[in-house]
Scaffold this active site. Structure first.
Site, PDB file in Angstrom:
ATOM      1  N   GLU A   1       0.825  -1.216   0.000  1.00 18.77           N
ATOM      2  CA  GLU A   1       0.000   0.000   0.000  1.00 18.77           C
ATOM      3  C   GLU A   1       0.858   1.265   0.000  1.00 18.77           C
ATOM      4  O   GLU A   1       0.362   2.357  -0.295  1.00 18.77           O
ATOM      5  CB  GLU A   1      -0.971  -0.007   1.188  1.00 18.77           C
ATOM      6  CG  GLU A   1      -1.913  -1.191   1.108  1.00 18.77           C
ATOM      7  CD  GLU A   1      -3.052  -1.154   2.108  1.00 18.77           C
ATOM      8  OE1 GLU A   1      -3.480  -0.059   2.501  1.00 18.77           O
ATOM      9  OE2 GLU A   1      -3.516  -2.242   2.498  1.00 18.77           O
TER      10      GLU A   1
ATOM     11  N   LYS B   1       3.319   3.509   7.195  1.00 22.41           N
ATOM     12  CA  LYS B   1       4.197   2.395   6.813  1.00 22.41           C
ATOM     13  C   LYS B   1       5.299   2.899   5.862  1.00 22.41           C
ATOM     14  O   LYS B   1       6.456   2.492   5.962  1.00 22.41           O
ATOM     15  CB  LYS B   1       3.397   1.272   6.144  1.00 22.41           C
ATOM     16  CG  LYS B   1       2.468   0.500   7.070  1.00 22.41           C
ATOM     17  CD  LYS B   1       3.172  -0.272   8.181  1.00 22.41           C
ATOM     18  CE  LYS B   1       4.016  -1.413   7.689  1.00 22.41           C
ATOM     19  NZ  LYS B   1       4.535  -2.238   8.814  1.00 22.41           N
TER      20      LYS B   1
ATOM     21  N   TYR C   1      -2.669   4.951   7.299  1.00 21.64           N
ATOM     22  CA  TYR C   1      -1.957   3.679   7.503  1.00 21.64           C
ATOM     23  C   TYR C   1      -0.781   3.558   6.535  1.00 21.64           C
ATOM     24  O   TYR C   1       0.364   3.355   6.953  1.00 21.64           O
ATOM     25  CB  TYR C   1      -2.921   2.494   7.312  1.00 21.64           C
ATOM     26  CG  TYR C   1      -2.208   1.173   7.121  1.00 21.64           C
ATOM     27  CD1 TYR C   1      -1.441   0.609   8.150  1.00 21.64           C
ATOM     28  CD2 TYR C   1      -2.264   0.482   5.903  1.00 21.64           C
ATOM     29  CE1 TYR C   1      -0.769  -0.595   7.975  1.00 21.64           C
ATOM     30  CE2 TYR C   1      -1.596  -0.718   5.728  1.00 21.64           C
ATOM     31  CZ  TYR C   1      -0.850  -1.256   6.754  1.00 21.64           C
ATOM     32  OH  TYR C   1      -0.179  -2.435   6.577  1.00 21.64           O
TER      33      TYR C   1
HETATM   34  P1  NAD Z   1      -2.195  -7.309  13.017  1.00 23.44           P
HETATM   35  O1  NAD Z   1      -2.915  -6.026  13.272  1.00 23.44           O
HETATM   36  O2  NAD Z   1      -2.983  -8.572  12.913  1.00 23.44           O
HETATM   37  O3  NAD Z   1      -1.110  -7.550  14.161  1.00 23.44           O
HETATM   38  C1  NAD Z   1      -0.282  -6.531  14.650  1.00 23.44           C
HETATM   39  C2  NAD Z   1       0.356  -7.028  15.941  1.00 23.44           C
HETATM   40  O4  NAD Z   1       1.219  -5.989  16.421  1.00 23.44           O
HETATM   41  C3  NAD Z   1      -0.655  -7.328  17.055  1.00 23.44           C
HETATM   42  O5  NAD Z   1      -0.336  -8.553  17.672  1.00 23.44           O
HETATM   43  C4  NAD Z   1      -0.483  -6.158  18.011  1.00 23.44           C
HETATM   44  O6  NAD Z   1      -0.765  -6.498  19.366  1.00 23.44           O
HETATM   45  C5  NAD Z   1       0.988  -5.818  17.813  1.00 23.44           C
HETATM   46  N1  NAD Z   1       1.296  -4.415  18.156  1.00 23.44           N
HETATM   47  C6  NAD Z   1       0.614  -3.306  17.759  1.00 23.44           C
HETATM   48  N2  NAD Z   1       1.175  -2.208  18.287  1.00 23.44           N
HETATM   49  C7  NAD Z   1       2.250  -2.634  19.010  1.00 23.44           C
HETATM   50  C8  NAD Z   1       3.247  -1.966  19.783  1.00 23.44           C
HETATM   51  N3  NAD Z   1       3.244  -0.634  19.924  1.00 23.44           N
HETATM   52  N4  NAD Z   1       4.209  -2.716  20.368  1.00 23.44           N
HETATM   53  C9  NAD Z   1       4.214  -4.070  20.245  1.00 23.44           C
HETATM   54  N5  NAD Z   1       3.288  -4.753  19.554  1.00 23.44           N
HETATM   55  C10 NAD Z   1       2.322  -4.028  18.940  1.00 23.44           C
HETATM   56  O7  NAD Z   1      -1.341  -7.046  11.709  1.00 23.44           O
HETATM   57  P2  NAD Z   1      -0.954  -8.068  10.536  1.00 23.44           P
HETATM   58  O8  NAD Z   1      -2.029  -8.077   9.542  1.00 23.44           O
HETATM   59  O9  NAD Z   1      -0.478  -9.340  11.135  1.00 23.44           O
HETATM   60  O10 NAD Z   1       0.282  -7.286   9.887  1.00 23.44           O
HETATM   61  C11 NAD Z   1       1.604  -7.475  10.379  1.00 23.44           C
HETATM   62  C12 NAD Z   1       2.554  -6.607   9.604  1.00 23.44           C
HETATM   63  O11 NAD Z   1       2.500  -6.943   8.221  1.00 23.44           O
HETATM   64  C13 NAD Z   1       2.246  -5.112   9.703  1.00 23.44           C
HETATM   65  O12 NAD Z   1       3.448  -4.409   9.814  1.00 23.44           O
HETATM   66  C14 NAD Z   1       1.540  -4.804   8.397  1.00 23.44           C
HETATM   67  O13 NAD Z   1       1.771  -3.464   8.015  1.00 23.44           O
HETATM   68  C15 NAD Z   1       2.220  -5.780   7.453  1.00 23.44           C
HETATM   69  N6  NAD Z   1       1.402  -6.223   6.315  1.00 23.44           N
HETATM   70  C16 NAD Z   1       0.126  -6.696   6.502  1.00 23.44           C
HETATM   71  C17 NAD Z   1      -0.601  -7.159   5.411  1.00 23.44           C
HETATM   72  C18 NAD Z   1      -1.990  -7.739   5.570  1.00 23.44           C
HETATM   73  O14 NAD Z   1      -2.651  -8.042   4.572  1.00 23.44           O
HETATM   74  N7  NAD Z   1      -2.482  -7.970   6.775  1.00 23.44           N
HETATM   75  C19 NAD Z   1      -0.038  -7.110   4.129  1.00 23.44           C
HETATM   76  C20 NAD Z   1       1.262  -6.621   3.983  1.00 23.44           C
HETATM   77  C21 NAD Z   1       1.968  -6.198   5.086  1.00 23.44           C
END
Ligand code: NAD
Length: 360
Positions: free
Chosen positions: A135, A171, A167
């Site tokens: 994104e 990122k 968001y």
């Molecule tokens: P999610 O929201 O399911 O999980 C995020 C985790 O981070 C949670 O367990 C939360 O408790 C923890 N967290 C949040 N703030 C925190 C803090 N300040 N300190 C410590 N822990 C904290 O997210 P996801 O979908 O598993 O995504 C994980 C990563 O992958 C992210 O960085 C996201 O940008 C990236 N990403 C996600 C997708 C998607 O489709 N979900 C795609 C590409 C990249």
């Protein structure tokens, strides 16, 4: 290797931790604040393993992060902790700035300070792997915007950044910090940018689990706008394998795009889920009758699509699931795991989901 994973109780992080503990001999230290999106039940299969440790820590807490590095002495960091939901970033951007930007900065500094104390061999092999999203690139032309037959562009590792939402902007900012730490301090970083993930243990505010659960509960299936937005879907376990491949074999300073070559319109995704439920949990009439169109998200990106050739060519990674096989597994997983669903939904965020998606 001892790998420090941040956000390991989240959707993708828990898949990464399960993958490492179940399929390698490496150890994991899971650092997670346990926000509404973090759920230790997603790690029940591995939490008793002696190679797994958990610390409830906020990555924005510099003293706590320094203590974690000193105590656990990791060989690599996989940084997934983030606020990850675009709609929440629109209604409340502050937490995204705090965790995604400030938190990444605090983590980089704690990791760099620890790394600078390592002996030459460990310093050379150390990796800081930052997990990001496609994104950050903004959106791509939609098929209805290009002449018929014209080739549709894809995101490559050199596509300029053009984030649209709080968001994706947060990122993008964290990606820039990570690359600056490599260039300025020689800190050994790698970045990956991945397309939309789906699969088991996905928090039910995101499109696919929300639609599965709303369908089963007889609620409307919300579709933004016309439902013609295109996303490139990747099964979460394919992403977890890709991330482990990158942290163990990726080259310092490189960026790898990760995607499943599965471009689908949102409406197609929802209809596929309805058809699977019609087959697996038949009822009178089709689940498609519950589809309900709602006002589009402000600034909604129209199309994402990843060119994942670099990681395939250079590191030999390939997705194992097609969208059709992965979505069937996902629907079956939600049908078989209602207890996990009930437990994650019992938190105070159910009212947020109802207010934002379950309006009539
Ligand atoms: P999610 O929201 O399911 O999980 C995020 C985790 O981070 C949670 O367990 C939360 O408790 C923890 N967290 C949040 N703030 C925190 C803090 N300040 N300190 C410590 N822990 C904290 O997210 P996801 O979908 O598993 O995504 C994980 C990563 O992958 C992210 O960085 C996201 O940008 C990236 N990403 C996600 C997708 C998607 O489709 N979900 C795609 C590409 C990249």
């Amino acid at each position: 290797m001892k790998i420090l994973v941040t956000g390991g109780a989240g959707f993708i992080g828990s898949a990464v931790v399960r993958h490492i503990i179940s399929n390698t001999s490496d150890s994991v230290i899971n650092i997670d604040k346990l926000t509404y999106a973090g759920n230790l039940e997603s790690l029940a299969d591995v939490s008793g393993n002696s190679r797994y440790a958990f610390e409830q820590v906020d990555i924005c807490d510099s003293a706590a992060m320094n203590a974690v590095f000193n105590q656990h002495q990791p060989d690599a960091v996989m940084h997934l902790a983030a606020e990850s939901h675009v709609d929440r970033s629109i209604s409340g951007p502050a937490a995204f700035i705090e965790t995604n930007i400030v938190g990444t900065y605090v983590l980089l500094e704690a990791a760099r300070s620890y790394w600078s104390t390592l002996d030459a061999a460990r310093k050379t092999s150390f990796r800081f792997h930052h997990i990001s999203t496609d994104e950050v690139y903004g959106d791509l032309p939609h098929p209805d915007e290009v002449p018929t037959g014209a080739e549709l562009p894809l995101f490559t590792e050199t596509t300029p950044y053009m984030p649209s939402s709080p968001y994706s902007a947060s990122k993008a900012s964290s990606d820039h910090l990570v690359r600056a730490w490599l260039r300025t301090y020689g800190f050994p970083t790698i970045v990956t940018n991945c397309s939309n993930n789906y699969g088991p243990y996905h928090f039910p505010e995101k499109l696919i689990p929300l639609v599965i659960l709303n369908a089963l509960e007889g609620k409307p299936l919300p579709i933004y706008g016309k439902g013609d937005q295109i996303r490139d879907w990747l099964y979460v376990e394919d992403h977890a394998r890709a991330l482990y491949t990158v942290v163990t074999q990726g080259k310092i300073g490189e960026t790898y795009n990760i995607g499943g070559h599965n471009e689908k319109q949102n409406l197609q995704v929802v209809e596929t889920i309805c058809d699977l439920l019609d087959e697996l949990v038949p009822k009178k009439g089709s689940y498609r009758q519950q589809i309900s169109y709602v006002t589009d998200r402000p600034g909604h990106d129209r199309r994402y699509a990843i060119d994942a050739n670099k990681i395939c060519r250079e590191l030999g990674w390939q997705p194992q699931e097609t969208f059709e096989s992965g979505i069937r597994k996902t629907v079956q997983w939600y049908l078989a795991n209602s207890e996990w669903v009930q437990n994650v939904k019992s938190g105070n965020y159910q009212s947020w989901i109802d207010a934002n998606y379950n309006r009539k």
